[in-house]
Design a protein around this motif. Structure first.
Motif, PDB file in Angstrom:
ATOM      1  N   ALA A 198       0.748  -1.388  -0.050  1.00  0.00           N
ATOM      2  CA  ALA A 198       0.081  -0.143   0.234  1.00  0.00           C
ATOM      3  C   ALA A 198       0.934   1.306  -0.142  1.00  0.00           C
ATOM      4  CB  ALA A 198      -0.970  -0.063   1.285  1.00  0.00           C
ATOM      5  N   ALA A 199       2.233   1.035   0.445  1.00  0.00           N
ATOM      6  CA  ALA A 199       2.923   2.443   0.617  1.00  0.00           C
ATOM      7  C   ALA A 199       3.836   2.344  -0.762  1.00  0.00           C
ATOM      8  CB  ALA A 199       3.945   2.238   1.673  1.00  0.00           C
ATOM      9  N   GLY A 200       3.427   1.405  -1.783  1.00  0.00           N
ATOM     10  CA  GLY A 200       4.164   1.503  -2.931  1.00  0.00           C
ATOM     11  C   GLY A 200       5.600   1.213  -2.884  1.00  0.00           C
ATOM     12  N   LEU A 201       6.042   0.026  -1.892  1.00  0.00           N
ATOM     13  CA  LEU A 201       7.417   0.017  -1.621  1.00  0.00           C
ATOM     14  C   LEU A 201       7.601  -1.476  -2.286  1.00  0.00           C
ATOM     15  CD1 LEU A 201       9.786   0.843   0.031  1.00  0.00           C
ATOM     16  CD2 LEU A 201       8.799  -0.233   1.890  1.00  0.00           C
ATOM     17  N   GLU A 202       9.031  -1.429  -2.791  1.00  0.00           N
ATOM     18  CA  GLU A 202       9.478  -2.926  -3.431  1.00  0.00           C
ATOM     19  C   GLU A 202      10.543  -3.128  -2.470  1.00  0.00           C
ATOM     20  OE1 GLU A 202       9.922  -3.924  -7.153  1.00  0.00           O
ATOM     21  OE2 GLU A 202       8.544  -2.836  -8.030  1.00  0.00           O
ATOM     22  N   VAL A 203      10.913  -4.485  -2.014  1.00  0.00           N
ATOM     23  CA  VAL A 203      11.875  -4.815  -1.090  1.00  0.00           C
ATOM     24  C   VAL A 203      12.567  -5.846  -1.624  1.00  0.00           C
ATOM     25  CG1 VAL A 203      11.926  -6.250   1.047  1.00  0.00           C
ATOM     26  CG2 VAL A 203      10.117  -4.608   0.919  1.00  0.00           C
ATOM     27  N   TYR A 204      13.986  -5.736  -1.251  1.00  0.00           N
ATOM     28  CA  TYR A 204      14.937  -6.677  -1.784  1.00  0.00           C
ATOM     29  C   TYR A 204      16.087  -6.942  -0.686  1.00  0.00           C
ATOM     30  CZ  TYR A 204      13.417  -5.834  -6.514  1.00  0.00           C
ATOM     31  OH  TYR A 204      12.828  -5.656  -7.784  1.00  0.00           O
ATOM     32  N   GLY A 205      15.847  -8.155  -0.115  1.00  0.00           N
ATOM     33  CA  GLY A 205      16.751  -8.447   1.051  1.00  0.00           C
ATOM     34  C   GLY A 205      18.079  -9.183   0.370  1.00  0.00           C
ATOM     35  N   VAL A 206      19.405  -8.445   0.829  1.00  0.00           N
ATOM     36  CA  VAL A 206      20.612  -9.027   0.466  1.00  0.00           C
ATOM     37  C   VAL A 206      21.373  -9.756   1.449  1.00  0.00           C
ATOM     38  CG1 VAL A 206      22.691  -8.120  -0.801  1.00  0.00           C
ATOM     39  CG2 VAL A 206      20.543  -6.862  -0.932  1.00  0.00           C
ATOM     40  N   SER A 207      22.061 -10.807   1.136  1.00  0.00           N
ATOM     41  CA  SER A 207      23.039 -11.378   1.898  1.00  0.00           C
ATOM     42  C   SER A 207      24.048 -12.251   1.161  1.00  0.00           C
ATOM     43  CB  SER A 207      22.295 -12.419   3.132  1.00  0.00           C
ATOM     44  OG  SER A 207      21.994 -13.570   2.463  1.00  0.00           O
ATOM     45  N   THR A 208      25.181 -12.736   1.691  1.00  0.00           N
ATOM     46  CA  THR A 208      26.081 -13.393   0.937  1.00  0.00           C
ATOM     47  C   THR A 208      26.131 -14.918   0.901  1.00  0.00           C
ATOM     48  OG1 THR A 208      27.227 -13.890   2.887  1.00  0.00           O
ATOM     49  CG2 THR A 208      27.783 -11.661   1.566  1.00  0.00           C
ATOM     50  N   GLN A 209      24.657 -15.347   1.018  1.00  0.00           N
ATOM     51  CA  GLN A 209      24.553 -16.838   0.732  1.00  0.00           C
ATOM     52  C   GLN A 209      24.278 -17.068  -0.661  1.00  0.00           C
ATOM     53  OE1 GLN A 209      22.939 -15.650   3.810  1.00  0.00           O
ATOM     54  NE2 GLN A 209      24.829 -15.927   4.351  1.00  0.00           N
ATOM     55  N   ASP A 210      24.226 -18.018  -1.013  1.00  0.00           N
ATOM     56  CA  ASP A 210      23.875 -18.616  -2.565  1.00  0.00           C
ATOM     57  C   ASP A 210      22.494 -18.724  -2.926  1.00  0.00           C
ATOM     58  OD1 ASP A 210      23.205 -21.128  -1.284  1.00  0.00           O
ATOM     59  OD2 ASP A 210      25.081 -21.988  -2.263  1.00  0.00           O
ATOM     60  N   ALA A 211      22.163 -18.754  -4.004  1.00  0.00           N
ATOM     61  CA  ALA A 211      20.582 -18.830  -4.422  1.00  0.00           C
ATOM     62  C   ALA A 211      19.901 -20.095  -3.834  1.00  0.00           C
ATOM     63  CB  ALA A 211      20.622 -19.160  -6.207  1.00  0.00           C
ATOM     64  N   ASP A 212      20.437 -21.290  -3.818  1.00  0.00           N
ATOM     65  CA  ASP A 212      19.953 -22.344  -3.035  1.00  0.00           C
ATOM     66  C   ASP A 212      19.518 -22.137  -1.772  1.00  0.00           C
ATOM     67  OD1 ASP A 212      20.076 -24.017  -5.273  1.00  0.00           O
ATOM     68  OD2 ASP A 212      21.833 -24.994  -4.534  1.00  0.00           O
TER      69      ASP A 212
END
Length: 197
Positions: free
Chosen positions: A112-126
């Motif tokens: 509702a706030a028009g916000l996109e979220v991306y979490g970032v860490s150093t682990q791999d895709a799996d």
């Protein structure tokens, strides 16, 4: 006569301290509502003091975000939207799980706030996929195994883990808000309030 610590016991204590600094033991300080430029974890990362933290008004780094599903998103392509880029130490550890679940549970308000979220860490895709599936996270996680996104945002590393910091990017592509210290339990509400302001 006092005993001197052996090299082995000293190394063991240092290893335990590093492990505790990941997600299991949470920071006790309150979240930083006001932006600050003081680098976090300078003592743990001697190079952290050399680089000034990003601050509100700075252009957001134009990084390529490599997601857990193999897709890539260029941050500048999200111009016109508010974007939360949040860094966390490790998938599926106590504090990181609480933080991610808070964002998940606040998802309706986040949208509702028009916000996109991306979490970032150093682990791999799996690792990221397993974390998303286990906790039903509605947002993508960025695979930053080489630390390039972490460095671009000037986030300190604690061993092989990124410090817990978050950046709200405004619609104009500039940093709107910075949290150099994050309370995982309260972060979602804090972010939503900042996005609405």
């Amino acid at each position: 006569m006092t005993k001197r610590p052996t090299v082995l016991s000293t190394l063991l204590l240092a290893t335990l301290a590093l492990a505790a600094s990941a997600c299991g033991n949470e920071q006790k300080s309150a979240p930083s509502a006001a932006p600050t430029t003081k680098p976090a974890a300078a003592a743990e990362n001697p190079h952290a003091a050399e680089v000034e933290s990003l601050k509100p008004g700075d252009p957001a780094p134009d990084v390529d975000l490599k997601l857990q599903d193999g897709k890539e998103v260029k941050l500048s392509s999200l111009s016109g939207k508010q974007v939360l880029v949040y860094f966390y130490p490790k998938d599926d550890t106590p504090g990181c799980t609480v933080e991610a679940q808070g964002l998940r549970d606040g998802w309706e308000a986040i949208q509702a706030a028009g916000l996109e979220v991306y979490g970032v860490s150093t682990q791999d895709a799996d690792s990221h996929k397993a974390f998303i599936d286990k906790h039903k996270l509605p947002f993508p996680l960025v695979v930053d195994t080489d630390g390039s996104v972490t460095r671009a945002f000037r986030v300190p590393m604690r061993g092989s883990y990124a410090a817990r910091q978050s950046f709200l990017v405004g619609k104009d592509g500039k940093i709107k808000q910075v949290w150099l210290e994050v309370d995982p339990k309260e972060h979602a509400a804090t972010v939503i309030a900042a996005a609405k302001s």
